[in-house]
Write an enzyme that holds these catalytic residues in place. Structure first.
Site, mmCIF file in Angstrom:
data_model
loop_
_atom_site.group_PDB
_atom_site.id
_atom_site.type_symbol
_atom_site.label_atom_id
_atom_site.label_comp_id
_atom_site.label_asym_id
_atom_site.label_seq_id
_atom_site.Cartn_x
_atom_site.Cartn_y
_atom_site.Cartn_z
ATOM 1 N N ASN A 11 0.818 -1.196 0.000
ATOM 2 C CA ASN A 11 0.000 0.000 0.000
ATOM 3 C C ASN A 11 0.861 1.260 0.000
ATOM 4 O O ASN A 11 0.946 1.963 -1.008
ATOM 5 C CB ASN A 11 -0.938 -0.021 1.211
ATOM 6 C CG ASN A 11 -2.001 1.049 1.134
ATOM 7 O OD1 ASN A 11 -1.881 2.005 0.394
ATOM 8 N ND2 ASN A 11 -3.053 0.891 1.905
ATOM 9 N N ASP A 12 1.551 1.492 1.096
ATOM 10 C CA ASP A 12 2.317 2.737 1.218
ATOM 11 C C ASP A 12 3.410 2.867 0.150
ATOM 12 O O ASP A 12 3.699 3.961 -0.309
ATOM 13 C CB ASP A 12 2.938 2.831 2.612
ATOM 14 C CG ASP A 12 1.865 2.860 3.691
ATOM 15 O OD1 ASP A 12 0.774 3.398 3.406
ATOM 16 O OD2 ASP A 12 2.105 2.347 4.789
ATOM 17 N N VAL A 13 4.007 1.722 -0.242
ATOM 18 C CA VAL A 13 5.125 1.798 -1.188
ATOM 19 C C VAL A 13 4.677 2.100 -2.622
ATOM 20 O O VAL A 13 5.500 2.294 -3.506
ATOM 21 C CB VAL A 13 5.983 0.512 -1.186
ATOM 22 C CG1 VAL A 13 6.617 0.308 0.173
ATOM 23 C CG2 VAL A 13 5.175 -0.698 -1.598
ATOM 24 N N ALA A 33 1.135 2.929 7.401
ATOM 25 C CA ALA A 33 1.325 4.318 7.794
ATOM 26 C C ALA A 33 -0.023 4.995 8.085
ATOM 27 O O ALA A 33 -0.075 6.123 8.535
ATOM 28 C CB ALA A 33 2.069 5.090 6.713
#
Lengths: 100, 470
Positions: B395-397, B436
């Site tokens: 997700n965050d990456v 995050a």
């Protein structure tokens, strides 16, 4: 202040050692691919388990009960650090070895 | 006897240096670990049997020492063997905490010994400094590591006190101040030592508490080098070179590793520590950013067709894949697609999983060949020529906010440019935010379609869909 300077000059070879080891540590890690960061951290984690030596020395000279208890816990925790650290690292690296 | 002990310590020190050196290369890493372990065993047994005190006595309490060693070995071995590969980062943190606690206990016992033997007043400032440094650093490392462990196990939620920064700085100042006053002899009440102990525990807890999500590996690495320094304090205390070398080596290597990790995430260390990545900020961002646009779902059969007739597919594995234990199925999918003349690659973000290199370990576990794992800098230009990107539990990456939204807590982190590909399929369990805690605009883009469900189940269904296409 005087006593600190005295301490340093009394242990001067240890301070040399510290400086050298700082550079050795930096040299060793300098060019490691990010793939190996996790196992490396884990391996370094196991190596600082050397603190167990201190706990053995302190335990071997303990006399009163509270020192014995604290020392005993220290030995167990130090062993956990050493054994857990090396075994976990080995398990991670085992994965790497399997590739052809 | 002492001479033999010193020689053995010398040999152990060399094994530590060699071990670390070998650990830095994939081909020799395992050997390096074993060499260092051998040196450690040697040093431990040499200490037990050969160490003599100033009065020439051998160490006593051997029963307790061996008891502790045996208990520690059994527990440590069992935990380390049983833990899942996905839980490695928190395991490292846990064992690191143990080392920190060990260093702190040594300081505590030595301090009590100084006081009870009446040598406290005459002890040199140097000795006191090493005792206090061992206590403070070891304790902070212990409590911090345990909190980091709890956070990664998701037993402890992100939490930050209002004005937490000021409380932390205040704590640190009082910690150092009290220690300095005691060492210089301005405070004679020896029970202040225990106040310092309590403050150190508190500082470690509050230091790690507000640091959120993706920054946790950096903190663990930093605490790792703390413990190294705490171990080195013990080396000073006993004029023991092997402790000093082992400790300082890890202290310096660990610090550098921390900096390198920060770099690979494009974050500065101060930024991580002062932490605008904190829990409160992240949740604030999550609630404040809502995207207009709709989420498009894709059926498994459509996804199967898209992938089977693609020329190039890039798989972006994330922690979700690891949690679902889907690394084996993903390998099956990759082999199947390759059979259908589709080029398949894995795009590995430096912090995919929970730590740098964590995802490589997981995929290696399921026999994915090494040259299929492509690192971020190499793979990013390739997305433009890719037909389908399959994002599995990441997700965050892949969150474009890292590039476009300066108010985002992950702003500045390098990401995988999956949006450049023709189509993006995102496999996710739900629309829940990533580690995050922030929303991802990528999911709302027209070229993105979502495939909800457990990664392992979805992947095996995808595999059978592709097979049924013949």
């Amino acid at each position: 202040m005087e006593t600190i300077l005295e301490f340093i000059s009394k242990h001067i070879e240890m301070f040399y050692l510290i400086i050298l080891m700082i550079f050795v540590g930096i040299e060793l890690i300098g060019h490691v691919p990010s793939v190996l960061h996790t196992p490396l951290m884990s391996g370094a984690n196991a190596i600082h388990g050397v603190v167990i030596i201190g706990s053995i020395i302190v335990m071997g000279q303990a006399h009163e009960i509270i020192s014995l208890i604290l020392g005993f816990i220290a030995v167990i925790m130090g062993t956990l650090n050493v054994v857990g650290g090396f075994v976990v690292t080995d398990r991670m690296l085992e994965m790497f070895k399997k590739k052809k | 006897m002492q001479n033999i002990l010193q020689i053995i310590y010398l040999i152990s020190s060399v094994t530590f240096i060699l071990g670390l050196k070998f650990l830095g290369n994939p081909a020799t890493a395992r050997k390096g670990n074993l060499i260092a372990a051998g040196g450690m065993i040697l040093a431990i047994f040499a200490t037990i049997f050969l160490y003599t005190t100033e009065t020439g006595e051998h160490l006593g309490n051997l029963g307790f020492i061996f008891g502790g060693l045996i208990i520690g070995t059994i527990i440590g071995w069992m935990i380390a063997k049983k833990v899942k590969m996905t839980a490695m980062p928190q395991m490292v943190s846990f064992f690191n905490g143990m080392g920190g606690a060990c260093a702190a206990l040594i300081s505590m016992i030595e301090f009590r010994h100084l006081v009870s033997s009446g040598h406290y007043e005459t002890a040199s400032a140097g000795t006191l400094i090493t005792i206090f440094a061992g206590l403070v650093i070891g304790t902070v490392s212990f409590s911090g590591s345990i909190i980091a462990y709890g956070k990664l196990e998701e037993k402890i939620k992100d939490f930050s006190l209002p004005a937490g920064q000021f409380i932390n700085i205040g704590l640190l100042i009082s910690l150092l101040g009290l220690s300095a006053l005691m060492i210089s002899g301005n405070i004679e009440n020896t029970s202040v030592f225990y106040i310092i102990l309590v403050l150190s525990v508190l500082y470690g807890v509050l230091f790690v508490f507000p640091i959120g999500g993706a920054d946790m590996p950096v903190v663990i690495s930093l605490l790792n080098s703390f413990t190294g320094v705490a171990a080195a304090c013990g080396g000073f205390l006993y004029s023991n070179n092997v402790m000093l070398i082992g400790g300082i080596l890890v202290g310096s290597a660990g610090t550098l590793l921390t900096v390198v990790m920060c770099k690979s995430m494009n974050r500065s260390l101060t930024n991580v520590l002062i932490g605008n990545f904190g829990g409160s900020n992240a949740t604030a961002a999550a609630t404040s950013t809502t995207f207009v646009g709709s989420i498009k779902e894709v059926t498994k059969s459509d996804a199967a067709i898209m992938m089977k007739y693609a020329k190039k597919v890039i798989i972006v594995p994330g922690y979700g894949l690891a949690v679902a234990q889907a690394q084996h199925v993903v390998h099956e999918l990759e082999e199947l697609l390759e059979k259908n003349d589709v080029t398949v690659k894995y795009a590995i973000h430096p912090v995919a999983g929970r730590m740098p290199g964590h995802m490589n370990v997981l995929l290696a576990e399921s026999n994915v060949s090494y040259d299929k794992l492509v690192e971020m800098e190499e793979v990013n230009p390739e997305f433009a020529t890719t037909d389908v990107v399959l994002v599995i539990g990441a997700n965050d990456v892949v969150n474009p906010a890292a590039k476009t939204d300066p108010s985002s807590p992950i702003y500045g982190m390098p990401i995988l440019d999956v949006e450049n590909a023709a189509t993006v399929i995102v496999m996710k369990r739900s629309m829940k935010a990533g580690y995050a805690g922030i929303e991802n605009e990528l999911f709302y883009k027209p070229k993105t379609s979502m495939l909800f469900g457990d990664a392992k189940k979805s992947l095996s269904e995808l595999v059978s869909e592709i097979k049924s296409l013949g």
